[in-house]
Design an enzyme around this catalytic site. Structure first.
Site, short mmCIF file in Angstrom:
data_model
loop_
_atom_site.label_atom_id
_atom_site.label_comp_id
_atom_site.label_asym_id
_atom_site.label_seq_id
_atom_site.Cartn_x
_atom_site.Cartn_y
_atom_site.Cartn_z
N HIS A 82 0.85 -1.19 0.00
CA HIS A 82 0.00 0.00 0.00
C HIS A 82 0.88 1.24 0.00
CE1 HIS A 82 -4.04 1.68 0.69
NE2 HIS A 82 -3.40 2.67 1.29
N ASP A 161 -14.42 2.51 6.12
CA ASP A 161 -13.32 3.35 5.61
C ASP A 161 -13.74 4.06 4.33
OD1 ASP A 161 -10.58 4.37 5.37
OD2 ASP A 161 -10.54 3.07 3.62
N ARG A 168 -13.79 12.56 4.49
CA ARG A 168 -12.51 13.25 4.77
C ARG A 168 -12.05 14.04 3.56
NH1 ARG A 168 -8.70 8.68 6.17
NH2 ARG A 168 -7.14 10.32 6.40
N SER A 183 -7.22 4.13 8.58
CA SER A 183 -7.80 3.90 7.25
C SER A 183 -7.03 2.80 6.52
CB SER A 183 -7.76 5.22 6.47
OG SER A 183 -7.87 5.00 5.09
N LYS A 187 -8.25 -1.53 6.17
CA LYS A 187 -8.42 -2.15 4.83
C LYS A 187 -7.48 -3.34 4.66
CE LYS A 187 -7.56 1.59 2.36
NZ LYS A 187 -7.89 2.99 2.41
N1 URA Z 1 -4.49 6.18 1.81
C1 URA Z 1 -5.49 5.56 2.51
O1 URA Z 1 -5.86 4.43 2.22
N2 URA Z 1 -6.05 6.22 3.52
C2 URA Z 1 -5.68 7.45 3.90
O2 URA Z 1 -6.24 7.97 4.84
C3 URA Z 1 -4.66 8.10 3.17
C4 URA Z 1 -4.06 7.43 2.13
#
Ligand code: URA
Length: 435
Positions: A82, A161, A168, A183, A187
């Protein structure tokens, strides 16, 4: 419990309990807590900050509200990757096939462009026919067969999320360490990976602007992973200038294909090798980072990585001719313009945020949900920080299907580049690795 009392406690700087976090998350997803109360919580979290305990309980509440994907039917070492988001960040496109080529099982759920930063799904969709949607059975089957699948997140995985992130994005509450950590980790944990590598981007083109905040975020990501029994490595990388030489969907796919064949920009390959080698060691795919880098380099030079990408494109319905002849088969924009420098000098800065903004104006990103992306739109950066350029040299090239937009972004791109008369060293690319 009442949402208004929880909000008042957070406003006054008190620490919320796990039950209060769960009440907020469950209530918001079920529709009992309205947008305006969730927005107030998010703003209070940004202004007051979240404690480590609050970040953990928010993550847990989002996971408990979600279906957790069971990847036990996938044989072998499962790796997920990620990024916190950056300009020109095409690392997933290159690193995914690299890791699959050295034997990892890459189960990747990706996102779309957010703010000025790009998204892997939009990049892959510039390949004609490529589909990022598939059911869980096909996802698992494809990973068992070819070692990699890259798909979009479904509603059943971390709906909390998805909903909170959308809020957000429009309430200026993305850049908060605790909210970003919860967040990402909610995930990643809900989507089932055992080994997770996270690229924590810091600099003008990232949500996190300071090294202190990047370190704090990296430590929280790793700590949350540990609490949930996952192996996590966070690599803090520079996002003060765009990564590689392209920003925009088709342009980035072309650059990624070059990189998978070993011709990529040095900075892009360095980030891929650093993230890849560290997670290979952590997950047991290599004894040390030297051995891991050697395996990754061998996979590139032997053609295994580009072959893995070809298999990925084919399995997800994309036109495989793209792999052989990307510049002839991917969709390109009709209008292209060079941006020249006015004076001689060393490039001391390329403001990644401004380049990301310009690419978004050109059509490479969205301004509001549902906006259509122009796959060919974007910017090629022909010179990077540290390079010496003479007046009149083209330092960038803008691409769009709307000629008027090229004129609109010209000054933004020009201003993103700063020159000095004295030599300027390019900044470090990898700042730190947190395990
Ligand atoms: N990437 C994400 O998945 N969440 C965030 O809050 C910021 C970047």
């Amino acid at each position: 419990m009442r949402a208004v009392d929880i909000l008042a406690r957070k406003r006054d700087g008190l620490e919320l309990s796990p039950d209060e976090m769960k009440y907020l998350v469950d209530g918001f997803v079920s529709g009992q807590i309205p947008d305006y109360q969730m927005s107030a919580f998010l703003m209070a979290a940004c202004v007051r900050g979240l404690t480590t305990a609050e970040t953990f309980s928010l993550t847990q509440a989002m996971i408990e509200n979600s279906a957790v994907i069971d990847l036990s039917a996938i044989e072998g070492i499962k790796i997920d990757k990620h990024s916190t988001g950056g300009v020109g960040d095409k690392v997933t496109l290159v690193l995914g096939p690299m890791l699959a080529a050295v034997g990892a099982k890459v189960a990747k759920m990706s996102g779309r462009a957010l703010g000025n930063t790009g998204g892997t799904l939009d990049k892959l969709e510039s390949i004609p026919g490529f589909s990022v949607n598939m059911d869980k059975e096909k996802f698992i089957k494809q990973i068992n067969e070819i070692g990699i699948a890259i798909v979009g997140q479904t509603d059943e995985v971390c709906k909390a999320d998805k909903m909170i992130y959308a809020l957000r994005d429009v309430t200026a509450t993305v850049p908060c360490v605790g909210l970003i950590a919860s967040s990402i980790m909610s995930k990643k944990i809900a989507s089932g990976a055992d080994n997770i590598v996270i690229d924590v981007k810091v600099g003008s083109g990232a949500f996190i602007k300071t090294l202190d905040d990047a370190r704090k975020l990296a430590k929280e990501l790793v700590a949350i992973g540990q609490k949930f029994g996952r192996k996590v490595v966070a690599v803090i990388t520079n996002m003060d200038q765009p990564l590689g030489t392209t920003v925009g969907n088709t342009l980035e796919v072309e650059e990624a294909i070059d990189a998978m064949q070993g011709f990529g920009s040095a900075d892009l390959l360095e980030v891929c090798y650093t993230l890849g080698s560290n997670i290979m060691v952590k997950s047991g795919l290599a004894k040390n980072t030297e051995e891991a880098i050697k395996k990754l380099e061998d996979a590139v030079s032997s053609g295994k990585v580009i072959e893995k990408f070809r298999q990925l494109v084919e399995a997800q319905g994309g036109d495989v001719n793209v792999v052989e002849k990307p510049r002839e088969t991917l969709p390109h924009s009709r209008f292209i313009e060079d941006i020249e420098v006015m004076s001689d000098g060393f490039i001391s800065r390329i403001n990644a945020e401004e380049i990301g903004m310009a690419a978004r104006y050109l059509g490479a990103g969205r301004h509001k949900l549902g906006d259509k992306i122009d796959p060919g739109a974007g910017i090629i950066i022909t010179h990077k920080v540290g390079d010496y350029v003479r007046a009149g040299t083209a330092i960038a090239q803008t691409h769009s299907n709307d000629a008027h937009l090229l004129a609109v972004v010209r000054s933004l791109v020009e201003e993103a580049f700063q020159l000095t008369t004295v030599p300027h060293e390019s900044p470090p690319l990898v700042y730190d690795i947190i395990e």
